[in-house]
Scaffold this motif. Structure first.
Motif, PDB file in Angstrom:
ATOM      1  N   THR A  32       0.856  -1.183   0.000  1.00  0.00           N
ATOM      2  CA  THR A  32       0.000   0.000   0.000  1.00  0.00           C
ATOM      3  C   THR A  32       0.893   1.234   0.000  1.00  0.00           C
ATOM      4  N   ALA A  33       0.514   2.222  -0.790  1.00  0.00           N
ATOM      5  CA  ALA A  33       1.308   3.449  -0.891  1.00  0.00           C
ATOM      6  C   ALA A  33       0.393   4.652  -0.988  1.00  0.00           C
ATOM      7  N   ASP A  68     -14.140  -5.210  -7.727  1.00  0.00           N
ATOM      8  CA  ASP A  68     -13.060  -4.238  -7.909  1.00  0.00           C
ATOM      9  C   ASP A  68     -12.442  -4.369  -9.301  1.00  0.00           C
ATOM     10  N   LYS A  69     -11.958  -3.243  -9.813  1.00  0.00           N
ATOM     11  CA  LYS A  69     -11.245  -3.253 -11.088  1.00  0.00           C
ATOM     12  C   LYS A  69      -9.792  -2.842 -10.846  1.00  0.00           C
ATOM     13  N   TRP A  70      -8.910  -3.414 -11.654  1.00  0.00           N
ATOM     14  CA  TRP A  70      -7.469  -3.229 -11.472  1.00  0.00           C
ATOM     15  C   TRP A  70      -6.844  -2.672 -12.747  1.00  0.00           C
ATOM     16  N   GLY A 104      -6.783   2.092  -7.235  1.00  0.00           N
ATOM     17  CA  GLY A 104      -6.955   3.209  -6.322  1.00  0.00           C
ATOM     18  C   GLY A 104      -7.876   2.817  -5.175  1.00  0.00           C
ATOM     19  N   VAL A 105      -7.531   3.252  -3.974  1.00  0.00           N
ATOM     20  CA  VAL A 105      -8.326   2.947  -2.788  1.00  0.00           C
ATOM     21  C   VAL A 105      -9.125   4.169  -2.347  1.00  0.00           C
ATOM     22  N   LYS A 106      -8.467   5.327  -2.313  1.00  0.00           N
ATOM     23  CA  LYS A 106      -9.160   6.566  -1.940  1.00  0.00           C
ATOM     24  C   LYS A 106      -8.355   7.763  -2.373  1.00  0.00           C
ATOM     25  N   VAL A 117      -3.138   3.824  -2.927  1.00  0.00           N
ATOM     26  CA  VAL A 117      -3.254   2.716  -3.882  1.00  0.00           C
ATOM     27  C   VAL A 117      -2.806   1.412  -3.235  1.00  0.00           C
ATOM     28  N   GLU A 118      -3.399   0.340  -3.718  1.00  0.00           N
ATOM     29  CA  GLU A 118      -2.967  -1.013  -3.355  1.00  0.00           C
ATOM     30  C   GLU A 118      -2.279  -1.597  -4.575  1.00  0.00           C
ATOM     31  N   MET A 119      -1.117  -2.225  -4.367  1.00  0.00           N
ATOM     32  CA  MET A 119      -0.328  -2.733  -5.476  1.00  0.00           C
ATOM     33  C   MET A 119       0.056  -4.182  -5.241  1.00  0.00           C
ATOM     34  N   LYS A 120       0.045  -4.951  -6.332  1.00  0.00           N
ATOM     35  CA  LYS A 120       0.402  -6.359  -6.259  1.00  0.00           C
ATOM     36  C   LYS A 120       1.407  -6.664  -7.367  1.00  0.00           C
TER      37      LYS A 120
END
Length: 246
Positions: free
Chosen positions: A55-56, A86-88, A111-113, A128-131
């Motif tokens: 998360t960043a 959710d869409k990525w 994007g998270v918020k 953002v959440e990143m994988k």
């Protein structure tokens, strides 16, 4: 950490790390208590079996390509719930290594918020959440800065020399907050028998059997450091101040 069970072979005197994080990145690091576990987990990193979640906070609004469904991201190797709505976004952009050789680098992100900020580009900070699928040098930092055009807050190296005033004094806002891997012992022949003999109610909550092949998996996660919410709260409270960055 609890000591290994009596009779366990090849025990380290001190637990050893199986991988590393970039120096300014916070979060989870896997350690092994035995040599077989360390070898097993290290091979999982090489084969990309370990799935990582970061998360960043980004400085600005990231550039977006056409999003994909969670089911599609899951089929492409991302650790996401295929049934989620959710869409990525998928970044597939090679990155130069230390010898300037281009290496494959793939990152899924969403994007998270958004939080208003008078100090950020576009007047917005984006969580953002990143994988990442691969694990290239500074992959997430470079993908966010170079492809999405939004450096991670606190990243003095890849901010393009236009860092938002006041966002570089609390360190890098990048945290490894989730990991998924195959259990190094309970998937062995001996460990499998022990797993099957265990009362399901006594199994650690972080362990579960994967549906498709029955492998015993480990999923761990941690809360984000307090500085993340502290920054977002402060920026939102002071969002009506004059913009400091254009």
């Amino acid at each position: 950490l609890r000591p290994p069970k009596q009779g366990t072979v090849s025990i380290f005197r001190r637990p050893r790390t199986c991988h590393r994080l970039d120096k300014p990145t916070s979060g989870l690091v896997i350690t092994a208590k035995t040599l077989p576990a360390m070898v097993n987990i290290s091979l999982q990193f090489v084969s990309r079996t370990v799935k990582k979640t970061y998360t960043a906070i980004l400085n600005g609004i990231p550039s977006e390509d056409e999003p994909i469904l969670s089911s599609t991201a899951h089929s492409m190797g991302a650790d996401v719930d295929p049934n989620s709505s959710d869409k990525w976004h998928r970044i597939d952009r090679a990155l130069p290594d230390k010898r300037e050789k281009a290496r494959e680098a793939i990152t899924f992100w969403k994007g998270v918020k958004h939080v208003p900020s008078h100090r950020a580009r576009d007047g917005i900070l984006t969580v953002v959440e990143m994988k990442p699928i691969s694990g290239r040098f500074h992959q997430l930092r470079r993908h966010m800065a170079w492809i999405c055009k939004t450096p991670i807050a606190g990243d003095k190296r890849y901010d393009g020399g236009r860092a938002a005033m006041g966002l570089n004094d609390r360190g890098l806002f990048l945290c490894s907050n989730g990991l998924l891997l195959e259990h190094p012992y309970y998937n062995s022949k001996k460990g499998r028998a022990e797993w099957k003999s265990m009362d399901p109610s006594t199994r650690p909550k972080e362990l579960f059997e994967r549906d498709d092949d029955g492998k015993v998996m480990v999923r761990v996660g941690i809360p984000l450091p307090d500085k993340y919410q502290n920054l977002l709260d402060w920026e939102e409270r002071h969002a009506d101040q004059p913009r400091l960055v254009e």
